[in-house]
Design an enzyme around this catalytic site. Structure first.
Site, PDB file in Angstrom:
ATOM      1  N   CYS A   2       0.819  -1.195   0.039  1.00 12.33           N
ATOM      2  CA  CYS A   2      -0.291  -0.034  -0.092  1.00 12.33           C
ATOM      3  C   CYS A   2       0.796   1.293  -0.010  1.00 12.33           C
ATOM      4  CB  CYS A   2      -0.982  -0.071   1.144  1.00 12.33           C
ATOM      5  SG  CYS A   2      -1.881  -1.537   1.521  1.00 12.33           S
ATOM      6  N   ARG A  27       1.953   1.425  -5.650  1.00  9.74           N
ATOM      7  CA  ARG A  27       2.111   0.514  -4.787  1.00  9.74           C
ATOM      8  C   ARG A  27       0.581  -0.247  -4.396  1.00  9.74           C
ATOM      9  NH1 ARG A  27       6.285   1.574  -1.897  1.00  9.74           N
ATOM     10  NH2 ARG A  27       5.502   0.928   0.006  1.00  9.74           N
ATOM     11  N   TRP A  75      -3.454  -2.135  -1.456  1.00  6.94           N
ATOM     12  CA  TRP A  75      -3.090  -3.422  -2.049  1.00  6.94           C
ATOM     13  C   TRP A  75      -3.487  -4.349  -1.133  1.00  6.94           C
ATOM     14  CZ3 TRP A  75       1.461  -6.970  -1.934  1.00  6.94           C
ATOM     15  CH2 TRP A  75       1.319  -8.114  -3.378  1.00  6.94           C
ATOM     16  N   ASN A 101       0.585   0.957   5.984  1.00  5.59           N
ATOM     17  CA  ASN A 101       1.213   0.084   4.931  1.00  5.59           C
ATOM     18  C   ASN A 101       1.914  -1.101   5.884  1.00  5.59           C
ATOM     19  OD1 ASN A 101       2.509  -1.233   2.910  1.00  5.59           O
ATOM     20  ND2 ASN A 101       4.190   0.298   2.893  1.00  5.59           N
ATOM     21  N   GLY A 102       1.689  -2.483   5.595  1.00 10.98           N
ATOM     22  CA  GLY A 102       2.391  -3.294   6.229  1.00 10.98           C
ATOM     23  C   GLY A 102       1.309  -4.523   6.622  1.00 10.98           C
ATOM     24  N   GLU A 481      13.506 -13.800 -17.255  1.00  8.30           N
ATOM     25  CA  GLU A 481      13.085 -12.537 -17.111  1.00  8.30           C
ATOM     26  C   GLU A 481      11.877 -12.361 -18.174  1.00  8.30           C
ATOM     27  OE1 GLU A 481      12.445  -8.610 -16.076  1.00  8.30           O
ATOM     28  OE2 GLU A 481      12.985 -10.381 -15.067  1.00  8.30           O
ATOM     29  N   LYS A 485       8.145 -10.976 -17.599  1.00  6.60           N
ATOM     30  CA  LYS A 485       7.559  -9.789 -18.067  1.00  6.60           C
ATOM     31  C   LYS A 485       6.114 -10.151 -18.822  1.00  6.60           C
ATOM     32  CE  LYS A 485       9.954  -6.738 -16.778  1.00  6.60           C
ATOM     33  NZ  LYS A 485       9.873  -7.484 -15.696  1.00  6.60           N
ATOM     34  N   GLU A 488       3.370 -10.999 -16.208  1.00  8.23           N
ATOM     35  CA  GLU A 488       2.968 -10.268 -14.996  1.00  8.23           C
ATOM     36  C   GLU A 488       2.208  -9.058 -15.850  1.00  8.23           C
ATOM     37  OE1 GLU A 488       6.109  -8.428 -12.914  1.00  8.23           O
ATOM     38  OE2 GLU A 488       7.306  -8.066 -14.561  1.00  8.23           O
ATOM     39  N   HIS A 504      12.887 -33.633 -20.988  1.00  8.21           N
ATOM     40  CA  HIS A 504      12.802 -34.073 -19.774  1.00  8.21           C
ATOM     41  C   HIS A 504      11.448 -33.794 -19.071  1.00  8.21           C
ATOM     42  CE1 HIS A 504      16.735 -35.773 -19.237  1.00  8.21           C
ATOM     43  NE2 HIS A 504      16.981 -34.746 -19.707  1.00  8.21           N
ATOM     44  N   LYS A 603       4.022  -2.605  -6.722  1.00 10.72           N
ATOM     45  CA  LYS A 603       5.725  -2.318  -7.261  1.00 10.72           C
ATOM     46  C   LYS A 603       6.691  -2.919  -6.083  1.00 10.72           C
ATOM     47  CE  LYS A 603       9.012  -0.467  -9.383  1.00 10.72           C
ATOM     48  NZ  LYS A 603       9.194  -1.082 -10.763  1.00 10.72           N
TER      49      LYS A 603
END
Length: 608
Positions: A2, A27, A75, A101-102, A481, A485, A488, A504, A603
């Site tokens: 948040c 955030r 969030w 936030n937390g 990576e 990308k 997400e 395999h 983020k």
């Protein structure tokens, strides 16, 4: 996580709170709310969804008058997005308002205790516990109440607090969640991150763990967890305020991709002096560097992927053994750490909870730590024994691009310098490496200028259900990576595999028309990877290959080829990632996704 803001001063608070929240929406963005003291009471307005809904409800803050307030963009961690779960949260009498936030880890125990005392809860959040606990301990002295709450709650928090009985003051406190205080000409502010205050001031204080800030219109005071006053030094932020704006680009992500050439220059140039690498900023002696027996790289997400690349470079160039760990796993596997090891923690924000916890674990064991971070004054930057800044500037899009590129370059420099000091490479080899490094910005610019070809290709795969990324060695690191990308920001299922592992099990997933992105930049592995591509196409896959200029042999195997300029084999990931970033971006845009704010993501992950 948040984002929180707060303002007290000579101006109307609500428009400033909404503006600050707009800079923090990366955030969290499932709901938002603000609380403003109107001269008689603390008034709250909340809205589900993006911040623009709250702005429309309040006519950009005009309907909420008052010179002091706090705000929050959420969030979700506890409870689904709803008006009841949106912040700010009140005590029962609505005389204390809190934004948070937390995560309060022991909130259920505290909630049960408070319910036994007659307190009633209206939300599913952990934050409401804080509001009621403040009420429980408040006996006229806010500092005393706050410190008592700090002694009771467990977990992480950055709090903004208003007391109706103290209308001319804002309170803020932090533990393991980022918090800054800004000192402006017309008032003072709190925020989760610097961009929220840049419009109003460049003078900020970085609040450290278990510190309390007390803000009035003209003054700022600081206290420790025992309520004792302390002194702090302010920092002047020299970011260009335009760096936190879109600057005419449709999305922050696109803007930040185009900032990568300059980001790479900014990370390189201060550290290349008179044809040599200068890392004196680390304060590491040559003796210390020569004594390193092993490096542990610890990170999350994209930063972890740069660490996988760095493993190949450190081992290949400097001949130092390297282990790479996901930060969320590092502590729990009880890693074997020796006295002459070096633990490198990589984080854009410098506040990533798991990475910070890993750093503290290493320090508790007496192991030297080095933080590679972007945000000056962040927790990892302060707590690591050594710190190397990437100088990428503010990165707003949730999906990292330029911070990733800056981290790669910082790791290249470290590996080359360590190799030189340890006698693994000659001065001539160093000069050759530096020549190729200094070409990277121009080469990245060239790749970005050819975006139309990638955009055209991306439009063909907007409806893809599954995409696979494959490569060997360093190319596998970049495949990880590229896959991240795509998934997400476009929500397309994608996976990265070491190309040699396809038979395999994974190759059973390939069917007619499946898109596979193959990264082929390591010359010694060309033939091996091309053989893997043939195996894929023979089973119906459509293969997009990213390879070096001159590797025309691949055109016989792949269906579509994107060439990157020639560079040293250790640095190819800095170039191969560019077309993969562009591909992911244009697929996401074509699908109508919110590129900068992908669903369920934020983020900076400041909780475990």
């Amino acid at each position: 996580m948040c984002g929180i803001v707060g303002y007290i001063g000579a101006s109307q608070a609500a428009p400033i709170l909404l503006d600050g929240l707009s800079k923090l929406e990366y955030r969290g963005y499932d709901s938002a709310g603000i609380a403003v003291y109107d001269g008689e009471n603390i008034k709250v307005q909340k809205a589900i969804g993006r911040l623009k809904v709250l702005s429309e409800q309040t006519h950009d803050g005009a309907t909420m008058t008052g010179m002091a307030g706090i705000g929050h963009t959420r969030w979700a961690t506890h409870g689904a997005p709803s008006n009841q779960n949106a912040h700010p949260h009140f005590n029962q009498e609505e005389t204390i308002a809190v934004v948070h936030n937390g995560i309060i880890e022991n909130y259920l125990k505290l909630k049960k205790h408070l319910e036994g005392k007659g307190y009633q809860f209206v939300s599913d959040t952990d934050t409401e516990v804080v509001a009621h606990l403040l009420d429980y301990y408040y006996k006229g002295d806010p500092i005393e109440a706050i410190t008592r709450v700090m002694h009771r709650v467990e977990g992480s928090y950055a709090l903004g607090i208003m007391f109706k009985a103290h209308p001319g003051i804002l309170y803020a406190v932090r533990k393991d969640s980022p918090l800054i205080v800004g000192h402006g000409k017309d008032g003072n502010l709190i925020a989760s991150d610097v961009p929220a205050v840049l419009k109003y001031t460049r003078n900020v204080y970085f609040i450290q763990n278990e510190e309390i800030a007390v803000l009035s219109e003209e003054n700022i005071g600081f206290y420790n967890v025992d309520g004792e006053e302390i002194t702090k030094e302010s920092t002047t932020i020299d970011w260009d305020i335009n760096a936190a704006e879109k600057g005419g680009y449709e999305h922050f992500m696109l803007k930040e991709m185009y900032e990568q050439p300059q980001t790479v220059r900014d990370t390189l140039n201060p550290r290349i002096k008179d044809g040599a690498i200068d890392i004196e900023e680390l304060g590491m002696s040559e003796e210390e560097i020569c004594m390193i027996k092993k490096i542990h790289i610890v990170a999350c997400g994209s930063a972890y992927h740069t660490g996988v690349t760095a493993k190949y470079v450190f081992e290949g160039v400097a001949r130092i053994p390297v282990e790479v760990d996901l930060a969320s796993e590092f502590r729990y596997r009880n890693p074997i750490l020796q006295q002459d090891d070096l633990v490198i923690i990589i984080s854009q924000s410098g506040e990533t909870a798991d990475s910070l916890a890993a750093l503290r674990e290493a320090k508790n064991r007496g192991i030297k730590t080095l933080g590679i971070v972007n945000v000056v004054g962040s927790s990892i930057a302060r707590e690591a024994d050594k710190v190397m800044y990437t100088w990428a500037g503010p990165e707003i899009a949730v999906a990292t691009t330029k911070a990733y590129s800056a981290q790669l370059v910082a790791e290249y420099l470290l590996a080359i310098k360590f190799a030189q000091i340890r006698g693994e490479i000659t001065d001539a080899e160093v000069a050759s490496y530096l020549k190729d490094l200094q070409k990277l910005p121009e080469q990245i610019e060239m790749l970005l200028s050819n975006k139309e070809k990638i955009q055209h290709f991306a439009n063909r795969y907007i409806s893809a259900k599954d995409v696979f990324f494959v490569g060997r060695g360093l190319d596998y690191a970049i495949s990880m990576e590229g896959s991240l990308k795509l998934k997400e920001i476009s929500y397309i299922h994608s996976e990265a595999y070491a190309a040699g592992e396809l038979k395999h099990g994974t190759i059973s997933l390939i069917e007619e028309g499946t898109l596979v992105a193959a990264v082929v930049t390591q010359e010694a592995l060309y033939k091996k990877t091309i053989s893997n591509i043939v195996e894929l196409t023979s089973r119906g896959a459509f293969v997009l290959a990213v390879t070096n200029t001159g590797n025309t042999e691949i055109e016989k195997a792949a269906d579509y080829v994107i060439y990157i300029p020639q560079t040293n084999r250790w640095f190819t990931n800095s170039l191969a990632i560019i077309p993969l970033q562009l591909f992911s971006y244009y697929v996401s845009v074509g699908k109508g996704c919110d590129v900068d704010k992908p669903r369920n993501l934020a983020k900076s992950v400041t909780v475990e």
